[in-house]
Design a protein around this motif. Structure first.
Motif, PDB file in Angstrom:
ATOM      1  N   GLY A 278      28.626  -3.442  51.439  1.00  0.00           N
ATOM      2  CA  GLY A 278      28.499  -2.114  52.046  1.00  0.00           C
ATOM      3  C   GLY A 278      29.854  -1.528  52.399  1.00  0.00           C
ATOM      4  N   GLY A 279      29.951  -0.200  52.298  1.00  0.00           N
ATOM      5  CA  GLY A 279      31.163   0.496  52.731  1.00  0.00           C
ATOM      6  C   GLY A 279      31.315   0.336  54.229  1.00  0.00           C
ATOM      7  N   MET A 280      32.517   0.005  54.673  1.00  0.00           N
ATOM      8  CA  MET A 280      32.738  -0.226  56.106  1.00  0.00           C
ATOM      9  C   MET A 280      33.993   0.493  56.564  1.00  0.00           C
ATOM     10  SD  MET A 280      31.621  -4.221  56.408  1.00  0.00           S
ATOM     11  CE  MET A 280      32.465  -4.806  54.959  1.00  0.00           C
ATOM     12  N   GLY A 281      33.748   1.536  57.395  1.00  0.00           N
ATOM     13  CA  GLY A 281      34.877   2.296  57.911  1.00  0.00           C
ATOM     14  C   GLY A 281      35.244   1.808  59.306  1.00  0.00           C
ATOM     15  N   ILE A 282      36.364   2.146  59.825  1.00  0.00           N
ATOM     16  CA  ILE A 282      37.442   2.833  59.122  1.00  0.00           C
ATOM     17  C   ILE A 282      38.294   1.783  58.425  1.00  0.00           C
ATOM     18  CG2 ILE A 282      39.573   4.151  59.500  1.00  0.00           C
ATOM     19  CD1 ILE A 282      38.233   5.604  61.786  1.00  0.00           C
TER      20      ILE A 282
ATOM     21  N   ILE B 142      32.362   4.191  46.456  1.00  0.00           N
ATOM     22  CA  ILE B 142      33.046   4.678  47.662  1.00  0.00           C
ATOM     23  C   ILE B 142      31.991   5.224  48.608  1.00  0.00           C
ATOM     24  CG2 ILE B 142      33.541   7.040  46.817  1.00  0.00           C
ATOM     25  CD1 ILE B 142      36.359   6.629  48.225  1.00  0.00           C
ATOM     26  N   ASN B 143      32.178   4.952  49.888  1.00  0.00           N
ATOM     27  CA  ASN B 143      31.179   5.307  50.898  1.00  0.00           C
ATOM     28  C   ASN B 143      31.701   6.420  51.802  1.00  0.00           C
ATOM     29  OD1 ASN B 143      30.393   4.887  53.922  1.00  0.00           O
ATOM     30  ND2 ASN B 143      28.726   3.895  52.835  1.00  0.00           N
ATOM     31  N   TYR B 144      30.864   7.411  52.012  1.00  0.00           N
ATOM     32  CA  TYR B 144      31.198   8.488  52.957  1.00  0.00           C
ATOM     33  C   TYR B 144      30.045   8.682  53.932  1.00  0.00           C
ATOM     34  CZ  TYR B 144      34.581   9.771  49.319  1.00  0.00           C
ATOM     35  OH  TYR B 144      35.588   9.749  48.393  1.00  0.00           O
TER      36      TYR B 144
ATOM     37  N   ILE C 115      18.255   1.140  51.526  1.00  0.00           N
ATOM     38  CA  ILE C 115      17.326   1.288  52.654  1.00  0.00           C
ATOM     39  C   ILE C 115      17.856   0.412  53.787  1.00  0.00           C
ATOM     40  CG2 ILE C 115      14.924   1.160  53.384  1.00  0.00           C
ATOM     41  CD1 ILE C 115      14.184   1.038  50.387  1.00  0.00           C
ATOM     42  N   GLU C 116      18.449   1.089  54.763  1.00  0.00           N
ATOM     43  CA  GLU C 116      19.174   0.361  55.807  1.00  0.00           C
ATOM     44  C   GLU C 116      18.338   0.336  57.077  1.00  0.00           C
ATOM     45  OE1 GLU C 116      23.821   0.725  56.634  1.00  0.00           O
ATOM     46  OE2 GLU C 116      22.626   2.071  57.858  1.00  0.00           O
ATOM     47  N   ASP C 117      18.079  -0.845  57.613  1.00  0.00           N
ATOM     48  CA  ASP C 117      17.256  -0.890  58.833  1.00  0.00           C
ATOM     49  C   ASP C 117      18.139  -0.897  60.088  1.00  0.00           C
ATOM     50  OD1 ASP C 117      18.023  -3.485  59.551  1.00  0.00           O
ATOM     51  OD2 ASP C 117      16.290  -4.429  58.605  1.00  0.00           O
TER      52      ASP C 117
ATOM     53  N   ALA D 115      21.371  -3.168  61.038  1.00  0.00           N
ATOM     54  CA  ALA D 115      22.627  -3.121  60.269  1.00  0.00           C
ATOM     55  C   ALA D 115      23.813  -2.755  61.158  1.00  0.00           C
ATOM     56  CB  ALA D 115      22.487  -2.092  59.141  1.00  0.00           C
ATOM     57  N   GLY D 116      25.005  -3.206  60.727  1.00  0.00           N
ATOM     58  CA  GLY D 116      26.234  -2.845  61.438  1.00  0.00           C
ATOM     59  C   GLY D 116      26.547  -1.369  61.266  1.00  0.00           C
ATOM     60  N   GLY D 117      27.460  -0.867  62.114  1.00  0.00           N
ATOM     61  CA  GLY D 117      27.856   0.543  62.045  1.00  0.00           C
ATOM     62  C   GLY D 117      26.837   1.441  62.719  1.00  0.00           C
TER      63      GLY D 117
ATOM     64  N   GLY E 213      20.648  -4.672  56.090  1.00  0.00           N
ATOM     65  CA  GLY E 213      20.368  -5.024  57.488  1.00  0.00           C
ATOM     66  C   GLY E 213      19.940  -6.475  57.558  1.00  0.00           C
ATOM     67  N   THR E 214      20.831  -7.343  58.036  1.00  0.00           N
ATOM     68  CA  THR E 214      20.555  -8.781  58.208  1.00  0.00           C
ATOM     69  C   THR E 214      20.003  -9.401  56.919  1.00  0.00           C
ATOM     70  OG1 THR E 214      19.861  -8.029  60.390  1.00  0.00           O
ATOM     71  CG2 THR E 214      19.734 -10.368  60.013  1.00  0.00           C
ATOM     72  N   ARG E 215      20.682  -9.177  55.828  1.00  0.00           N
ATOM     73  CA  ARG E 215      20.229  -9.703  54.527  1.00  0.00           C
ATOM     74  C   ARG E 215      21.171 -10.790  53.990  1.00  0.00           C
ATOM     75  NH1 ARG E 215      15.053  -8.826  52.769  1.00  0.00           N
ATOM     76  NH2 ARG E 215      14.347  -7.197  54.169  1.00  0.00           N
TER      77      ARG E 215
ATOM     78  N   VAL F  75      20.434  -6.453  47.537  1.00  0.00           N
ATOM     79  CA  VAL F  75      20.689  -6.151  48.947  1.00  0.00           C
ATOM     80  C   VAL F  75      22.071  -5.532  49.112  1.00  0.00           C
ATOM     81  CG1 VAL F  75      19.240  -8.082  49.716  1.00  0.00           C
ATOM     82  CG2 VAL F  75      21.706  -8.424  49.455  1.00  0.00           C
ATOM     83  N   GLN F  76      22.224  -4.798  50.211  1.00  0.00           N
ATOM     84  CA  GLN F  76      23.565  -4.373  50.636  1.00  0.00           C
ATOM     85  C   GLN F  76      23.893  -5.143  51.907  1.00  0.00           C
ATOM     86  OE1 GLN F  76      25.431  -0.353  50.507  1.00  0.00           O
ATOM     87  NE2 GLN F  76      25.177  -0.347  52.716  1.00  0.00           N
ATOM     88  N   VAL F  77      25.075  -5.765  51.908  1.00  0.00           N
ATOM     89  CA  VAL F  77      25.493  -6.594  53.049  1.00  0.00           C
ATOM     90  C   VAL F  77      26.819  -6.057  53.588  1.00  0.00           C
ATOM     91  CG1 VAL F  77      26.331  -8.905  53.666  1.00  0.00           C
ATOM     92  CG2 VAL F  77      24.288  -8.655  52.229  1.00  0.00           C
ATOM     93  N   GLY F  78      26.919  -5.967  54.924  1.00  0.00           N
ATOM     94  CA  GLY F  78      28.178  -5.524  55.529  1.00  0.00           C
ATOM     95  C   GLY F  78      28.822  -6.609  56.373  1.00  0.00           C
ATOM     96  N   THR F  79      28.103  -6.996  57.440  1.00  0.00           N
ATOM     97  CA  THR F  79      28.681  -7.880  58.459  1.00  0.00           C
ATOM     98  C   THR F  79      29.355  -9.123  57.873  1.00  0.00           C
ATOM     99  OG1 THR F  79      27.121  -7.056  60.073  1.00  0.00           O
ATOM    100  CG2 THR F  79      28.082  -9.204  60.536  1.00  0.00           C
ATOM    101  N   ALA F  80      28.694  -9.817  56.953  1.00  0.00           N
ATOM    102  CA  ALA F  80      29.275 -11.057  56.427  1.00  0.00           C
ATOM    103  C   ALA F  80      30.602 -10.784  55.717  1.00  0.00           C
ATOM    104  CB  ALA F  80      28.293 -11.737  55.473  1.00  0.00           C
TER     105      ALA F  80
HETATM  106  C1  FMN Z   1      32.318  -3.147  60.285  1.00  0.00           C
HETATM  107  C2  FMN Z   1      31.237  -2.286  59.676  1.00  0.00           C
HETATM  108  C3  FMN Z   1      31.506  -0.954  59.391  1.00  0.00           C
HETATM  109  C4  FMN Z   1      30.532  -0.173  58.761  1.00  0.00           C
HETATM  110  N1  FMN Z   1      30.853   1.108  58.412  1.00  0.00           N
HETATM  111  C5  FMN Z   1      29.996   1.842  57.659  1.00  0.00           C
HETATM  112  C6  FMN Z   1      30.376   3.112  57.160  1.00  0.00           C
HETATM  113  O1  FMN Z   1      31.489   3.589  57.379  1.00  0.00           O
HETATM  114  N2  FMN Z   1      29.458   3.792  56.413  1.00  0.00           N
HETATM  115  C7  FMN Z   1      28.214   3.280  56.129  1.00  0.00           C
HETATM  116  O2  FMN Z   1      27.424   3.931  55.437  1.00  0.00           O
HETATM  117  N3  FMN Z   1      27.834   2.074  56.600  1.00  0.00           N
HETATM  118  C8  FMN Z   1      28.704   1.338  57.330  1.00  0.00           C
HETATM  119  N4  FMN Z   1      28.346   0.077  57.752  1.00  0.00           N
HETATM  120  C9  FMN Z   1      27.044  -0.476  57.296  1.00  0.00           C
HETATM  121  C10 FMN Z   1      27.231  -1.344  56.031  1.00  0.00           C
HETATM  122  O3  FMN Z   1      27.666  -0.590  54.934  1.00  0.00           O
HETATM  123  C11 FMN Z   1      25.922  -2.090  55.648  1.00  0.00           C
HETATM  124  O4  FMN Z   1      24.928  -1.203  55.249  1.00  0.00           O
HETATM  125  C12 FMN Z   1      25.397  -2.901  56.798  1.00  0.00           C
HETATM  126  O5  FMN Z   1      26.442  -3.608  57.386  1.00  0.00           O
HETATM  127  C13 FMN Z   1      24.309  -3.885  56.309  1.00  0.00           C
HETATM  128  O6  FMN Z   1      23.774  -4.629  57.357  1.00  0.00           O
HETATM  129  P1  FMN Z   1      24.445  -5.976  57.923  1.00  0.00           P
HETATM  130  O7  FMN Z   1      25.555  -5.506  58.808  1.00  0.00           O
HETATM  131  O8  FMN Z   1      23.366  -6.619  58.690  1.00  0.00           O
HETATM  132  O9  FMN Z   1      24.929  -6.773  56.756  1.00  0.00           O
HETATM  133  C14 FMN Z   1      29.273  -0.707  58.444  1.00  0.00           C
HETATM  134  C15 FMN Z   1      28.990  -2.035  58.792  1.00  0.00           C
HETATM  135  C16 FMN Z   1      29.948  -2.819  59.391  1.00  0.00           C
HETATM  136  C17 FMN Z   1      29.638  -4.253  59.722  1.00  0.00           C
END
Ligand code: FMN
Length: 483
Positions: free
Chosen positions: A12-16, A129-131, A241-243, A246-248, A289-291, A308-313
């Motif tokens: 997943g895209g993670m800002g900033i 790229i994520n916006y 589909i983000e529950d 999820a982070g952010g 979201g927690t995947r 799946v889309q994963v961010g936190t890990a």
């Molecule tokens: C540090 C961090 C920053 C994030 N920033 C964005 C963001 O800028 N844009 C966005 O669409 N989602 C953002 N997310 C959500 C992630 O792209 C992803 O959908 C989400 O982390 C998935 O759930 P998980 O955290 O349980 O893995 C962010 C998540 C994290 C952990």
């Protein structure tokens, strides 16, 4: 992007800047979709140049920017050979606004170009790229910069991206584009405008052709997905589909917001998406979201998802831009069972619930938050409002309270608002230094943060993005992977 190449894992895209090009590239090299964050890339890029562009990557990418003169002007303005002196503040970048200056356009387009160029450099893998829809003024030139570098997928959440698919179509044809500002309570109906031909011609350049990237909308409810399918002005190629775990940022719960004893929004069974609706839409979808567990990847695929889309890990792996000391604090918290993520309904000036990791020495600490004088010098979360004279002003509920009130904002909207711009950029080591102090960081992560324990090594060394991917794909049928 051909169906055969659809990834199982989307990082997943993670800002900033947390998902910067080295992370996205590492994921893409493993045959999955690496996603760079497009949020605030102009500031991230300008600050990295002021830190001396260690490794020379930004300058290498800039030298490939197809419009002559831009690289030289940006380097002249921001690059500091050897980096800033200790304690020296970063030079300001222009605040986002309706009509960007010539410099601002060059900075936005080049910063997005450079990030995608570097993520894609030297391989054939896919890069997205994520916006955030709610961050509006930089969007059009940013999209164009990413397309100039050949971005494969644009992903957008935090708002309703009805006109983005058509914008991508038009940009790919070299046509001028517009984006109506979302009404965020400011009573404006202004539109943003960008003309790629004008950008090139006014700099004596013929722009190269650009391809239309795929567009994935990030949604939390099936109702938004069906609405987008009806009303979007172009093709939607995928849904994330983000529950609410999820982070952010998270979507608001349906109906009036009720809070639990920790003052977090209460989410219930109604705050999810009906996957049957997505299966019927016939558009590929990924669950987020927690995947971050192979069982949950397989469950997602069994439920009809592409993956799946994963961010936190990924946020805490070696290749992410998160500050090393913050990663270690998180590892310590996870290992000792103290990892605590709060869903804060107020923190984000975007007005959406925002996940905050409860760590000392960060803005999650109430005393530190209250002691920080408010500044608004990055301004990504400012939104437009109609001034009495008919012109447009910009305000952010996390800016100094007096300024916000003078701009017609309501006092109650300022309560508990955190300056995510300064705090999140500080979390990747690019925090502003002012009046002898460094801006305090803020860390966001999903509710499943404690599951990062699966990856943390006993010696405290960071795990890699590749290890996460290998783990997530364990037992996933080969037909579902591109590895
Ligand atoms: C540090 C961090 C920053 C994030 N920033 C964005 C963001 O800028 N844009 C966005 O669409 N989602 C953002 N997310 C959500 C992630 O792209 C992803 O959908 C989400 O982390 C998935 O759930 P998980 O955290 O349980 O893995 C962010 C998540 C994290 C952990």
């Amino acid at each position: 992007m051909a169906a055969a190449t659809l990834p199982t894992i989307i990082q997943g895209g993670m800002g900033i800047g947390v998902s910067h090009w080295p992370l996205a590239r590492a994921v893409s090299l493993r045959g999955q979709l690496g996603v760079v964050s497009g949020t605030a890339l102009d500031a991230v890029f300008a600050r990295r140049l002021q830190d001396g562009d260690v490794g020379g990557h930004l300058r290498r990418a800039l030298s490939r920017f197809p419009v002559p003169g831009v690289a030289e002007r940006l380097l002249e303005r921001y690059f500091i050979d050897g980096g800033r002196l200790r304690g020296e503040p970063y030079r300001a970048t222009p605040l986002p606004t309706l009509q960007p200056s010539a410099h601002q356009l060059e900075l936005l387009i080049a910063a997005n170009f450079v990030e995608v160029f570097l993520a894609k450099d030297g391989h054939e893998g896919l890069i997205g790229i994520n916006y955030l829809r709610k961050i509006e003024p930089p969007t059009l030139p940013s999209l164009f910069g990413a397309m100039l570098a050949g971005v494969d997928v644009v992903l957008m959440g935090a708002g309703i991206p009805t006109t983005i698919p058509g914008t991508l179509d038009r940009l790919a044809q070299g046509l001028a584009v517009e984006l109506p500002l979302e009404d965020q309570g400011g009573g404006t109906e202004a539109r943003l405008h960008f003309d790629p031909q004008e950008f090139g011609a006014s700099r004596g350049a013929t722009l190269p052709p650009v391809a239309r990237p795929d567009f994935y909308a990030i949604v939390s409810y099936d109702s938004l997905a069906t609405m987008l399918c009806r009303k979007a002005n172009g093709r939607i190629d995928g849904f994330i589909i983000e529950d609410y775990t999820a982070g952010g940022h998270n979507a608001r719960p349906r109906g009036p917001m009720r809070l639990n004893e920790r003052r977090e929004p209460i989410f219930g069974p109604r705050d999810g998406a009906d996957l049957a609706v997505f299966r019927q839409l016939g558009i590929p979808f990924w669950l987020a979201g927690t995947r971050a567990h192979p069982d949950r990847v397989r469950e997602a695929i069994q439920a009809g998802a592409q993956g799946v889309q994963v961010g936190t890990a990924f946020a805490f792996c070696a290749e992410s831009a998160m500050r090393g000391d913050l990663k270690q604090l998180v590892y310590d918290a996870v290992r000792s069972g103290r990892a605590d993520v709060l869903t804060d309904p107020l923190a984000s000036p975007a007005g959406l619930p925002f996940k905050v990791v409860q760590l000392d020495e960060t803005l999650a600490d109430q005393a530190l938050f209250e002691a920080r004088p408010r500044h608004c010098d990055l301004g990504y979360f400012r939104h437009a409002y109609a001034k009495g004279n008919g012109s447009i002003g910009w305000r952010c509920p996390a800016e100094p309270v007096d300024d916000y009130l003078q701009r017609g904002g309501r006092l109650e909207d300022t309560h508990g608002r955190k300056c995510l711009c300064n705090a999140l950029i500080a979390a990747i080591g690019l925090g502003q230094h002012r009046n002898g102090h460094d801006e305090p960081p803020l860390v966001t992560a999903g509710q499943g943060l404690s599951e990062v324990a699966r990856y943390i090594r006993a010696d405290g060394q960071c795990y890699t993005a590749g290890e996460v991917i290998d783990d997530l794909l364990t037992g996933v049928p080969a037909a579902c992977t591109n590895d």
